[in-house]
Design a protein around this motif. Sequence first.
Motif, PDB file in Angstrom:
ATOM      1  N   ILE A 146      45.912  41.749  49.211  1.00 14.40           N
ATOM      2  CA  ILE A 146      46.884  41.307  48.316  1.00 14.40           C
ATOM      3  C   ILE A 146      47.802  42.369  47.665  1.00 14.40           C
ATOM      4  O   ILE A 146      47.193  43.331  47.214  1.00 14.40           O
ATOM      5  N   ILE A 147      49.127  42.373  47.747  1.00  9.43           N
ATOM      6  CA  ILE A 147      49.938  43.634  47.004  1.00  9.43           C
ATOM      7  C   ILE A 147      50.573  42.720  45.879  1.00  9.43           C
ATOM      8  O   ILE A 147      51.351  41.800  46.152  1.00  9.43           O
ATOM      9  N   ILE A 148      50.508  43.417  44.841  1.00  7.93           N
ATOM     10  CA  ILE A 148      51.208  42.701  43.471  1.00  7.93           C
ATOM     11  C   ILE A 148      52.529  43.629  43.425  1.00  7.93           C
ATOM     12  O   ILE A 148      52.360  44.919  42.946  1.00  7.93           O
ATOM     13  N   GLY A 149      53.894  43.080  43.529  1.00  8.87           N
ATOM     14  CA  GLY A 149      55.106  43.832  43.302  1.00  8.87           C
ATOM     15  C   GLY A 149      55.716  44.101  44.613  1.00  8.87           C
ATOM     16  O   GLY A 149      55.093  44.856  45.471  1.00  8.87           O
ATOM     17  N   GLY A 150      57.060  43.632  44.600  1.00 11.52           N
ATOM     18  CA  GLY A 150      57.708  43.539  45.877  1.00 11.52           C
ATOM     19  C   GLY A 150      58.817  44.560  46.003  1.00 11.52           C
ATOM     20  O   GLY A 150      59.825  44.341  46.597  1.00 11.52           O
ATOM     21  N   GLY A 151      58.624  45.718  45.282  1.00 12.03           N
ATOM     22  CA  GLY A 151      59.600  46.874  45.158  1.00 12.03           C
ATOM     23  C   GLY A 151      59.396  47.755  46.348  1.00 12.03           C
ATOM     24  O   GLY A 151      58.633  47.400  47.331  1.00 12.03           O
ATOM     25  N   PRO A 152      60.013  48.854  46.438  1.00 12.37           N
ATOM     26  CA  PRO A 152      60.080  49.867  47.566  1.00 12.37           C
ATOM     27  C   PRO A 152      58.558  50.009  48.129  1.00 12.37           C
ATOM     28  O   PRO A 152      58.211  50.121  49.207  1.00 12.37           O
ATOM     29  N   GLY A 153      57.682  50.367  46.982  1.00  9.48           N
ATOM     30  CA  GLY A 153      56.437  50.729  47.344  1.00  9.48           C
ATOM     31  C   GLY A 153      55.458  49.433  47.957  1.00  9.48           C
ATOM     32  O   GLY A 153      54.907  49.535  48.890  1.00  9.48           O
ATOM     33  N   GLY A 154      55.812  48.573  47.121  1.00  8.46           N
ATOM     34  CA  GLY A 154      54.849  47.153  47.517  1.00  8.46           C
ATOM     35  C   GLY A 154      55.625  46.530  48.924  1.00  8.46           C
ATOM     36  O   GLY A 154      54.500  46.174  49.789  1.00  8.46           O
ATOM     37  N   TYR A 155      56.855  46.397  49.113  1.00  7.33           N
ATOM     38  CA  TYR A 155      57.178  45.713  50.473  1.00  7.33           C
ATOM     39  C   TYR A 155      57.053  46.773  51.666  1.00  7.33           C
ATOM     40  O   TYR A 155      56.693  46.293  52.762  1.00  7.33           O
ATOM     41  N   THR A 156      56.948  48.081  51.244  1.00  4.84           N
ATOM     42  CA  THR A 156      56.690  49.042  52.359  1.00  4.84           C
ATOM     43  C   THR A 156      55.301  48.976  52.877  1.00  4.84           C
ATOM     44  O   THR A 156      54.913  49.127  53.947  1.00  4.84           O
ATOM     45  N   ALA A 157      54.378  48.681  51.737  1.00  3.66           N
ATOM     46  CA  ALA A 157      52.915  48.734  52.396  1.00  3.66           C
ATOM     47  C   ALA A 157      52.745  47.372  52.868  1.00  3.66           C
ATOM     48  O   ALA A 157      51.946  47.568  53.789  1.00  3.66           O
ATOM     49  N   ALA A 158      53.412  46.081  52.494  1.00  3.51           N
ATOM     50  CA  ALA A 158      53.155  45.228  53.161  1.00  3.51           C
ATOM     51  C   ALA A 158      53.662  45.264  54.644  1.00  3.51           C
ATOM     52  O   ALA A 158      52.953  44.761  55.556  1.00  3.51           O
ATOM     53  N   VAL A 159      54.647  45.553  54.911  1.00  2.00           N
ATOM     54  CA  VAL A 159      55.305  45.939  56.246  1.00  2.00           C
ATOM     55  C   VAL A 159      54.243  46.922  57.153  1.00  2.00           C
ATOM     56  O   VAL A 159      53.764  46.310  58.173  1.00  2.00           O
ATOM     57  N   ARG A 160      54.019  48.005  56.474  1.00  2.00           N
ATOM     58  CA  ARG A 160      53.136  48.993  57.181  1.00  2.00           C
ATOM     59  C   ARG A 160      51.712  48.331  57.357  1.00  2.00           C
ATOM     60  O   ARG A 160      51.090  48.433  58.598  1.00  2.00           O
ATOM     61  N   GLY A 161      51.092  47.638  56.458  1.00  2.00           N
ATOM     62  CA  GLY A 161      49.845  46.771  56.561  1.00  2.00           C
ATOM     63  C   GLY A 161      49.855  45.850  57.796  1.00  2.00           C
ATOM     64  O   GLY A 161      49.096  45.661  58.502  1.00  2.00           O
TER      65      GLY A 161
END
Length: 479
Positions: free
Chosen positions: A13-28
């Motif tokens: 689970i990633i909390i926050g969809g800013g540049p760090g959050g959505y980048t982490a989501a896509v790389r994950g």
Amino acid sequence: MVVGEISQQRNLIIIGGGPGGYTAAVRGAQLGLSVTLIEQAEIGGTCLNKGCIPSKTFTHAAKKRAETVHLQELGIGDGTAAFDFSKLLAYKDKVIVGLRTGVESLCKNNKIEVIRGKATFLGPDKIGVENGHQFDIYEFEQAIIATGSSPVLPLSLNAEGKRIILSHNIFELEELPEHLLVKGNDYMALEVASSFAALGAKVSILFEDNTGFAFDESIHKEMLRLFKRRKIEVHRDVQIISVNETDDEIAVIFQNDKKVEKTIWGSHLFVTGTRAANVESLGISRIGVKQTNEGFILVDGSLRTSIPSIYAIGDVTEGPLLAVKAIKQGKAVVEEIAGMKPEVDLTFTPVVAHTLPPAVSVGLTEQKARDFGIEVRVSQFPLGGNGYAAITGKKDGFIKVISNPETEMISGIHMIGEGAIELSGSFVQLLEMAAKEEDVKFPLYAHPGYSEGLLEAVEGLIDQAIHAAPAKKKDLLNI
């Protein structure tokens, strides 16, 4: 409120969809992880919706408006240009929506589950998400906090003032300020002063001191020179006494560098302020996540918090509050979770300002090097000697290189001038690879081009720059 009866199981689970959050989501997702992204506002976070993208849209518009005189020299137009502020706002919104839609598509195409709502930790492996009357509970294996930060008005200013503007709403003004007062000396203050002046506002900037100025001192001097030329009123070394607001104006009473009390009136006051981590509603203190005295989350080298199952990235952690840091950490943390061995080193994080012209500092400034007792050799190549700068009419500024005269290793590169943003990646790369002067002098450079300025700045370290006047012998080695 309707509470979900059963806890739902999630992997990451990633909390926050800013540049760090959505980048982490896509790389994950790229690494085969099952990813759930929780965002309570708009995907893209502050950077896309209120910060980086809106501000750079304004600086881009300012740059184009400032080019009208040069365009007349090229036979284009008459040197004047009508400016419609409402169209700029519409264009800014168009860019934001387009980019946000793109990020949402990335999440969909990477099969990332996006949940809307406000997240709160219920335990070291459990989180609740509130969305209106719905409240769902999720159990997770790992979680990443990427909720960013928000600007905070200094206590010395009136928090209820309607004419005091922070960074998250300066680009939402419906009209161009008649007289914008700018308090601060960081990149945001410099960008706002530079762009709003070019767009037609009267601008006055108040520097309280130079201790927080992140650029090399030579860039500071050049910026002051350019501000003066563009009729931006600069007040240096001021101490603000009070701020008073009426229905129509705002007054800043301050003591100047000569200890004389003065008052300056404006239509608005822009303040960069400080920033606070967005963690209050997360409930992290209740579950034992350790924080600094300022409220930032403490993490180890793997970006893991004091709770082994919870990580944190970006503005909620200590260090520079920049999107580039969040993006880098976002990629690294999911690679760590996936069993890889990533590394994040922020030593050569570029300091960037999209001013007119833009400025970049990477590595040691000349003053820092001397403070550390490091022997330095310095060369500064003016862009006025660059052929492409002459063609484009962008001759303001310079490239400055600092190296060690014994090892010939480059320790700092600083630039103010057209092309600085694009060249900053090369500056970082050179310092990361511990480049020596020869590493810059050996390659071939496109001619004509701004990058030739870097070559000539390095050649100037030993008085070999072709398009610069010979340096005095005593200037070749600055110790």
